[in-house]
Write a protein that holds these residues in place. Structure first.
Motif, PDB file in Angstrom:
ATOM      1  N   MET A  96      35.441  11.037  35.514  1.00 58.49           N
ATOM      2  CA  MET A  96      36.314  11.481  36.603  1.00 58.49           C
ATOM      3  C   MET A  96      35.524  12.124  37.734  1.00 58.49           C
ATOM      4  O   MET A  96      35.884  11.986  38.905  1.00 58.49           O
ATOM      5  N   TRP A 105      29.975   4.569  33.368  1.00 60.75           N
ATOM      6  CA  TRP A 105      30.905   4.557  34.502  1.00 60.75           C
ATOM      7  C   TRP A 105      30.309   3.858  35.734  1.00 60.75           C
ATOM      8  O   TRP A 105      31.029   3.531  36.661  1.00 60.75           O
ATOM      9  N   PRO A 144      45.339  10.890  35.148  1.00 60.17           N
ATOM     10  CA  PRO A 144      45.012  10.950  33.726  1.00 60.17           C
ATOM     11  C   PRO A 144      46.261  10.893  32.849  1.00 60.17           C
ATOM     12  O   PRO A 144      47.297  11.464  33.194  1.00 60.17           O
ATOM     13  N   CYS A 171      43.843   4.507  39.480  1.00 60.75           N
ATOM     14  CA  CYS A 171      43.136   4.348  38.213  1.00 60.75           C
ATOM     15  C   CYS A 171      43.829   5.205  37.158  1.00 60.75           C
ATOM     16  O   CYS A 171      43.859   6.441  37.274  1.00 60.75           O
ATOM     17  N   ILE A 226      42.836   9.046  40.839  1.00 60.86           N
ATOM     18  CA  ILE A 226      42.819   9.110  39.373  1.00 60.86           C
ATOM     19  C   ILE A 226      44.089   9.779  38.865  1.00 60.86           C
ATOM     20  O   ILE A 226      44.462  10.865  39.325  1.00 60.86           O
ATOM     21  N   TYR A 267      43.532   6.796  33.812  1.00 58.53           N
ATOM     22  CA  TYR A 267      42.454   7.111  32.868  1.00 58.53           C
ATOM     23  C   TYR A 267      43.055   7.609  31.564  1.00 58.53           C
ATOM     24  O   TYR A 267      43.772   8.613  31.529  1.00 58.53           O
ATOM     25  N   ASP A 282      34.740  11.936  29.458  1.00 62.42           N
ATOM     26  CA  ASP A 282      35.913  12.026  30.326  1.00 62.42           C
ATOM     27  C   ASP A 282      35.583  12.757  31.621  1.00 62.42           C
ATOM     28  O   ASP A 282      35.939  12.308  32.719  1.00 62.42           O
TER      29      ASP A 282
END
Length: 441
Positions: free
Chosen positions: A290, A236, A301, A271, A299, A273, A286
């Motif tokens: 995050m 990341w 998801p 983003c 974020i 994800y 994951d």
């Protein structure tokens, strides 16, 4: 200014007098008498607020039940609501910051209360009953139309990042979201299978799309190679570095002496994800991704290829994901951000009940009962992408484009970029102070 052991303000005059302010506007000049041991403050001037002074005095007197010229810090929020009506949560947070700055032993004096009200009214147009009534139409109600027309002429920008392991349908979902070939793979001359990169790549592609006369410069940033290695330690880091690099570029332009009239905005606004539809729980990768990204980007998801799960499996999977997110204190958009008002709170609650979105992507059009729809044909039947009983693609698109696109940009600017900007400028001042021997903060 002399000090005095008397802490109660004069009820009749509130220790104030009027004077002429800028452009002849009336001002309040409040003399401040402090108890022994407290520092004095300069005289307070509140341009244009003289006519509202009685409202402030009455509100303060009602809260000052002990007739001591003091109110508790917990009462100030109620006083602000009493005088100004409903103000946003963000504005109330600023009020609380002003209260904390001026409070002494959990109490606020009348002069401090006046300063708090003055600063609050200077930073908001929510004046409640203190608004000045008009005798007739003026015309500034057309400001909304003016702003809309000006913004449409210039166009809009939106920068979306997609992150997830290979084969999760990221490119297909992005194409489906905007009903156009906007993903990186779609733009390649020969989208032949390529070997997996040995490290995480960052690739961005920009498009200008138009709908009903509204132009949008859309930039899709892809991260091939993420999570595809045997050892995914720190995979990341390149993504975090890229996000912060965009902040750095924007800050450099913002503080430039000859900066552009319109600063190009390459900051990542959202983003997406992609979570593997395992049906179990979040993987350590994951969680780590995050945790490292939630302080610098919004974020959202999504469960990729949700049609591989039954409805019961999907709901159970969502519950475990939400539990992991709560356990690790991961900030997810929009729940992790304070809503401005009750309407935004209700909308955030509705979205929070769905997140993570279980999505299915397909950029292929199929015919169903004579209608052309986006969907996937399987041996068991047809999965309709925009059918809410099949997946939650429509809810994701509505949130991302129809209802929250502007808010995503504002949260990027006012929360993530502002935090980065404050940290960078603080570092700059600290470095400068090492050479000058003093700080100019």
């Amino acid at each position: 200014m002399p000090q005095s052991s008397e802490r109660k303000p004069d009820r009749k005059s509130a220790n104030s007098s009027s004077s002429a302010g800028l452009d002849g506007a009336e001002c309040i000049t409040t003399s401040v008498s402090f108890p022994m041991g407290l520092p004095t403050r300069p005289a307070l001037k509140a341009p244009g607020l003289l006519r509202n002074q009685d409202s402030f005095v009455r509100a303060f007197q009602e809260a000052d039940t002990n007739d001591a010229g003091l109110v508790s810090v917990t009462a100030v929020n109620s006083l602000v609501h009493q005088v100004l009506g409903d103000v946003s949560n963000h504005e109330m947070q600023e009020v609380q910051s002003r209260v904390d700055l001026r409070a002494h032993k959990g109490e606020v004096t009348f002069p401090d209360f006046m300063e708090i009200m003055t600063e609050t009214m200077g930073s908001t147009t929510q004046w409640g009953q203190l608004k000045t009534p008009l005798d007739g139409p003026v015309g500034f109600d057309s400001l909304q139309t003016q702003l809309t027309q000006k913004a449409i002429k210039r166009g809009f920008e939106f920068n979306l990042m997609v992150v997830g392991e290979s084969g999760m349908g990221k490119s297909t979902l992005v194409n489906t979201l905007f009903k156009a070939k906007v993903s990186r793979l779609s733009c390649m001359q020969a989208p032949a299978p390529a070997p997996l990169p040995s490290t995480v790549d960052i690739n961005a592609v920009s498009h200008v799309i138009e709908e009903s006369g509204v132009r949008l410069k859309l930039t899709i940033t892809d991260t091939p190679g993420f999570g595809d290695q045997i050892n995914n330690k720190d995979c990341w880091v390149p993504i975090v570095d890229y996000v912060k690099e965009q902040f750095e570029l924007y800050l450099a332009e913002e503080v430039s002496i000859n900066r552009k009239r319109f600063i190009p905005d390459s900051r990542i606004h959202c983003c997406l994800y992609f979570i593997q539809p395992s049906g179990h729980a979040l993987k350590p990768l994951d969680i780590e991704f995050m945790r490292h990204l939630h302080d610098c980007v919004n974020i959202v998801p999504v469960i990729a290829k949700a049609d591989t799960l039954t409805v019961e499996e999907r709901d159970s999977f969502k519950q475990r994901i939400r539990g992991d997110i709560a356990t690790h204190n991961i900030r997810i958009y929009p729940r992790g951000y304070d809503p401005e008002d009750e309407a935004e709170r209700n909308l955030a609650d509705a979205i929070d009940a769905i997140i993570p979105f279980g999505v299915v992507g397909s950029d292929r059009v199929i015919k169903i009962a004579g209608k052309e729809l986006y969907g996937r044909q399987t041996r068991w039947g047809i999965v309709e992408v925009e059918n809410t009983s099949h997946c939650e693609f429509s809810q994701l698109r509505d949130m991302l484009i129809k209802t929250h696109m502007q808010d995503l940009k504002e949260k990027t600017d006012k929360v993530h970029y502002e935090s980065f900007r404050r940290e960078r400028l603080q570092q700059h001042h600290e470095q400068a102070s090492k050479y000058t021997g003093e700080s100019n903060i």
